[in-house]
Design an enzyme around this catalytic site. Structure first.
Site, PDB file in Angstrom:
ATOM      1  N   ASP A   1      48.396 -12.284  50.001  1.00  0.00           N
ATOM      2  CA  ASP A   1      48.897 -13.618  49.660  1.00  0.00           C
ATOM      3  C   ASP A   1      50.138 -13.675  48.767  1.00  0.00           C
ATOM      4  O   ASP A   1      50.189 -14.468  47.822  1.00  0.00           O
ATOM      5  CB  ASP A   1      47.790 -14.442  48.988  1.00  0.00           C
ATOM      6  CG  ASP A   1      46.494 -14.488  49.775  1.00  0.00           C
ATOM      7  OD1 ASP A   1      46.517 -14.165  50.972  1.00  0.00           O
ATOM      8  OD2 ASP A   1      45.461 -14.836  49.188  1.00  0.00           O
TER       9      ASP A   1
ATOM     10  N   LYS B   1      44.181 -16.750  56.493  1.00  0.00           N
ATOM     11  CA  LYS B   1      42.811 -16.967  56.034  1.00  0.00           C
ATOM     12  C   LYS B   1      42.730 -18.246  55.208  1.00  0.00           C
ATOM     13  O   LYS B   1      43.725 -18.698  54.658  1.00  0.00           O
ATOM     14  CB  LYS B   1      42.307 -15.768  55.236  1.00  0.00           C
ATOM     15  CG  LYS B   1      43.078 -15.517  53.940  1.00  0.00           C
ATOM     16  CD  LYS B   1      42.576 -14.278  53.233  1.00  0.00           C
ATOM     17  CE  LYS B   1      43.269 -14.031  51.927  1.00  0.00           C
ATOM     18  NZ  LYS B   1      43.086 -15.028  50.886  1.00  0.00           N
TER      19      LYS B   1
ATOM     20  N   CYS C   1      42.081 -14.321  44.673  1.00  0.00           N
ATOM     21  CA  CYS C   1      41.989 -13.698  46.008  1.00  0.00           C
ATOM     22  C   CYS C   1      41.932 -12.177  45.951  1.00  0.00           C
ATOM     23  O   CYS C   1      41.177 -11.555  46.705  1.00  0.00           O
ATOM     24  CB  CYS C   1      43.143 -14.167  46.892  1.00  0.00           C
ATOM     25  SG  CYS C   1      43.053 -15.937  47.272  1.00  0.00           S
TER      26      CYS C   1
END
Length: 180
Positions: free
Chosen positions: A12, A76, A109
Protein backbone atom coordinates in the site's frame (compact mmCIF):
# COMPACT_ATOMS: atom_id res chain seq x y z
CA UNK A 1 19.77 -16.06 8.63
CA UNK A 2 19.44 -17.62 5.23
CA UNK A 3 16.41 -16.84 3.13
CA UNK A 4 15.46 -20.14 1.49
CA UNK A 5 12.63 -18.90 -0.70
CA UNK A 6 11.90 -15.21 -0.02
CA UNK A 7 9.22 -12.96 -1.46
CA UNK A 8 8.60 -9.26 -0.88
CA UNK A 9 5.10 -8.29 0.15
CA UNK A 10 4.90 -4.64 -0.88
CA UNK A 11 2.05 -3.04 1.05
CA UNK A 12 0.00 0.00 0.00
CA UNK A 13 2.59 2.65 -0.92
CA UNK A 14 -0.09 4.85 -2.43
CA UNK A 15 -0.26 8.52 -3.38
CA UNK A 16 -2.76 9.75 -0.80
CA UNK A 17 -1.02 7.91 2.03
CA UNK A 18 2.36 9.12 0.84
CA UNK A 19 1.22 12.74 1.09
CA UNK A 20 0.94 12.43 4.87
CA UNK A 21 3.50 9.74 5.70
CA UNK A 22 6.32 10.25 8.23
CA UNK A 23 9.76 10.59 6.63
CA UNK A 24 8.42 10.08 3.09
CA UNK A 25 11.41 11.91 1.57
CA UNK A 26 13.68 9.11 2.85
CA UNK A 27 11.21 6.26 2.52
CA UNK A 28 10.48 6.46 -1.22
CA UNK A 29 14.16 6.42 -2.31
CA UNK A 30 14.75 3.44 0.01
CA UNK A 31 11.79 1.61 -1.50
CA UNK A 32 13.14 2.33 -5.00
CA UNK A 33 16.48 0.80 -3.99
CA UNK A 34 14.74 -2.15 -2.39
CA UNK A 35 12.72 -2.95 -5.50
CA UNK A 36 15.71 -2.54 -7.81
CA UNK A 37 17.96 -4.61 -5.54
CA UNK A 38 15.48 -7.44 -5.19
CA UNK A 39 15.00 -7.47 -8.96
CA UNK A 40 18.77 -7.92 -9.37
CA UNK A 41 18.56 -10.84 -6.95
CA UNK A 42 15.48 -12.38 -8.60
CA UNK A 43 13.35 -12.06 -5.47
CA UNK A 44 9.67 -11.93 -6.49
CA UNK A 45 7.19 -9.31 -5.30
CA UNK A 46 3.53 -9.37 -4.35
CA UNK A 47 2.36 -5.79 -4.87
CA UNK A 48 -0.68 -4.61 -2.90
CA UNK A 49 -2.94 -1.58 -3.14
CA UNK A 50 -5.57 -0.77 -0.52
CA UNK A 51 -8.78 0.60 -2.02
CA UNK A 52 -7.13 2.64 -4.83
CA UNK A 53 -10.38 4.51 -5.58
CA UNK A 54 -9.98 6.27 -2.26
CA UNK A 55 -6.22 6.16 -1.63
CA UNK A 56 -4.96 6.53 -5.19
CA UNK A 57 -2.57 4.17 -6.89
CA UNK A 58 1.01 3.33 -5.99
CA UNK A 59 3.54 6.19 -5.95
CA UNK A 60 4.53 6.72 -9.59
CA UNK A 61 8.28 5.98 -9.34
CA UNK A 62 7.56 2.70 -7.56
CA UNK A 63 4.74 1.77 -9.92
CA UNK A 64 7.14 2.24 -12.85
CA UNK A 65 9.72 -0.12 -11.32
CA UNK A 66 7.15 -2.77 -10.44
CA UNK A 67 5.39 -2.57 -13.82
CA UNK A 68 8.71 -2.77 -15.68
CA UNK A 69 9.43 -6.00 -13.78
CA UNK A 70 6.09 -7.42 -14.96
CA UNK A 71 4.10 -7.03 -11.75
CA UNK A 72 0.57 -5.75 -11.36
CA UNK A 73 -1.14 -4.79 -8.12
CA UNK A 74 -3.44 -6.96 -6.08
CA UNK A 75 -6.29 -4.68 -5.06
CA UNK A 76 -7.63 -5.32 -1.57
CA UNK A 77 -10.19 -3.86 0.79
CA UNK A 78 -9.08 -5.75 3.89
CA UNK A 79 -6.32 -4.22 5.96
CA UNK A 80 -4.44 -7.52 6.10
CA UNK A 81 -3.31 -8.88 2.76
CA UNK A 82 -4.24 -12.32 4.06
CA UNK A 83 -7.90 -11.26 3.76
CA UNK A 84 -7.50 -11.27 -0.03
CA UNK A 85 -8.10 -14.62 -1.71
CA UNK A 86 -6.03 -13.45 -4.70
CA UNK A 87 -3.10 -12.67 -2.38
CA UNK A 88 -3.36 -16.08 -0.68
CA UNK A 89 -3.44 -17.85 -4.04
CA UNK A 90 -0.47 -15.93 -5.48
CA UNK A 91 1.56 -16.44 -2.32
CA UNK A 92 0.91 -20.18 -2.34
CA UNK A 93 1.71 -20.37 -6.09
CA UNK A 94 5.03 -18.60 -5.48
CA UNK A 95 6.27 -21.36 -3.20
CA UNK A 96 7.82 -18.71 -0.94
CA UNK A 97 8.28 -19.56 2.70
CA UNK A 98 9.93 -16.37 3.90
CA UNK A 99 8.06 -13.08 3.71
CA UNK A 100 9.83 -9.73 3.54
CA UNK A 101 7.53 -6.81 4.36
CA UNK A 102 7.76 -3.19 3.25
CA UNK A 103 5.20 -0.42 2.89
CA UNK A 104 2.52 1.60 4.63
CA UNK A 105 1.19 1.91 7.27
CA UNK A 106 3.29 -0.10 9.67
CA UNK A 107 0.73 -0.07 12.48
CA UNK A 108 -2.27 -1.00 10.31
CA UNK A 109 -1.93 -2.88 7.00
CA UNK A 110 1.71 -3.94 7.38
CA UNK A 111 1.14 -5.08 10.97
CA UNK A 112 -2.09 -6.96 10.25
CA UNK A 113 -0.48 -8.66 7.24
CA UNK A 114 2.54 -9.69 9.33
CA UNK A 115 0.36 -10.97 12.16
CA UNK A 116 -1.79 -13.08 9.86
CA UNK A 117 1.19 -14.48 7.94
CA UNK A 118 2.89 -15.41 11.22
CA UNK A 119 -0.32 -17.12 12.38
CA UNK A 120 -0.22 -19.08 9.09
CA UNK A 121 3.32 -20.21 10.01
CA UNK A 122 5.26 -18.14 7.50
CA UNK A 123 8.62 -16.68 8.49
CA UNK A 124 8.31 -12.90 8.34
CA UNK A 125 10.90 -10.13 8.42
CA UNK A 126 9.89 -6.50 8.40
CA UNK A 127 12.36 -4.20 6.65
CA UNK A 128 12.27 -1.48 9.30
CA UNK A 129 13.70 1.34 7.19
CA UNK A 130 11.24 0.49 4.40
CA UNK A 131 8.02 0.88 6.39
CA UNK A 132 6.33 3.96 7.78
CA UNK A 133 3.11 5.45 9.10
CA UNK A 134 1.70 8.94 9.40
CA UNK A 135 3.62 9.42 12.65
CA UNK A 136 6.91 8.04 13.95
CA UNK A 137 5.07 6.77 17.03
CA UNK A 138 2.70 4.69 14.90
CA UNK A 139 5.60 3.41 12.77
CA UNK A 140 7.40 2.27 15.91
CA UNK A 141 4.20 0.81 17.39
CA UNK A 142 3.66 -1.27 14.25
CA UNK A 143 7.23 -2.58 14.29
CA UNK A 144 7.01 -3.40 18.01
CA UNK A 145 3.73 -5.27 17.52
CA UNK A 146 5.14 -7.28 14.61
CA UNK A 147 8.15 -8.25 16.74
CA UNK A 148 5.75 -9.21 19.54
CA UNK A 149 4.04 -11.66 17.21
CA UNK A 150 7.38 -13.16 16.19
CA UNK A 151 8.52 -11.20 13.14
CA UNK A 152 12.19 -10.66 12.58
CA UNK A 153 13.62 -7.31 11.60
CA UNK A 154 16.15 -6.23 9.05
CA UNK A 155 17.18 -3.12 7.15
CA UNK A 156 17.52 -2.43 3.45
CA UNK A 157 21.31 -2.74 3.24
CA UNK A 158 21.49 -5.66 5.66
CA UNK A 159 18.89 -7.55 3.66
CA UNK A 160 20.51 -7.00 0.27
CA UNK A 161 23.93 -8.10 1.48
CA UNK A 162 22.47 -11.05 3.35
CA UNK A 163 20.79 -12.17 0.13
CA UNK A 164 24.09 -11.73 -1.75
CA UNK A 165 26.03 -13.76 0.86
CA UNK A 166 29.36 -13.13 -0.90
CA UNK A 167 31.22 -10.53 -2.93
CA UNK A 168 31.55 -13.26 -5.58
CA UNK A 169 27.80 -13.05 -6.31
CA UNK A 170 27.16 -11.87 -9.90
CA UNK A 171 24.97 -8.99 -8.63
CA UNK A 172 27.47 -7.75 -6.02
CA UNK A 173 28.78 -4.78 -8.00
CA UNK A 174 25.28 -3.70 -9.09
CA UNK A 175 23.97 -3.91 -5.52
CA UNK A 176 27.00 -2.01 -4.21
CA UNK A 177 26.41 0.78 -6.74
CA UNK A 178 22.70 0.85 -5.93
CA UNK A 179 23.13 1.49 -2.22
CA UNK A 180 25.79 4.20 -2.53
Amino acid sequence: MKYASPILVFVDVQEKLNNVIHDKDKLIPRLEKLLKGLALLNVPVLWLEQYPKGLGTTVESLKEILSADGYSPIVKNTFSAWGSTEFQEKLKESGADHILLAGMESHICVFQTARDLLLENYDVDVIVDCVSSRTKENKDLGIDRMIGYGAGTTGLESLLFELLETADHPAFKDISRLIK
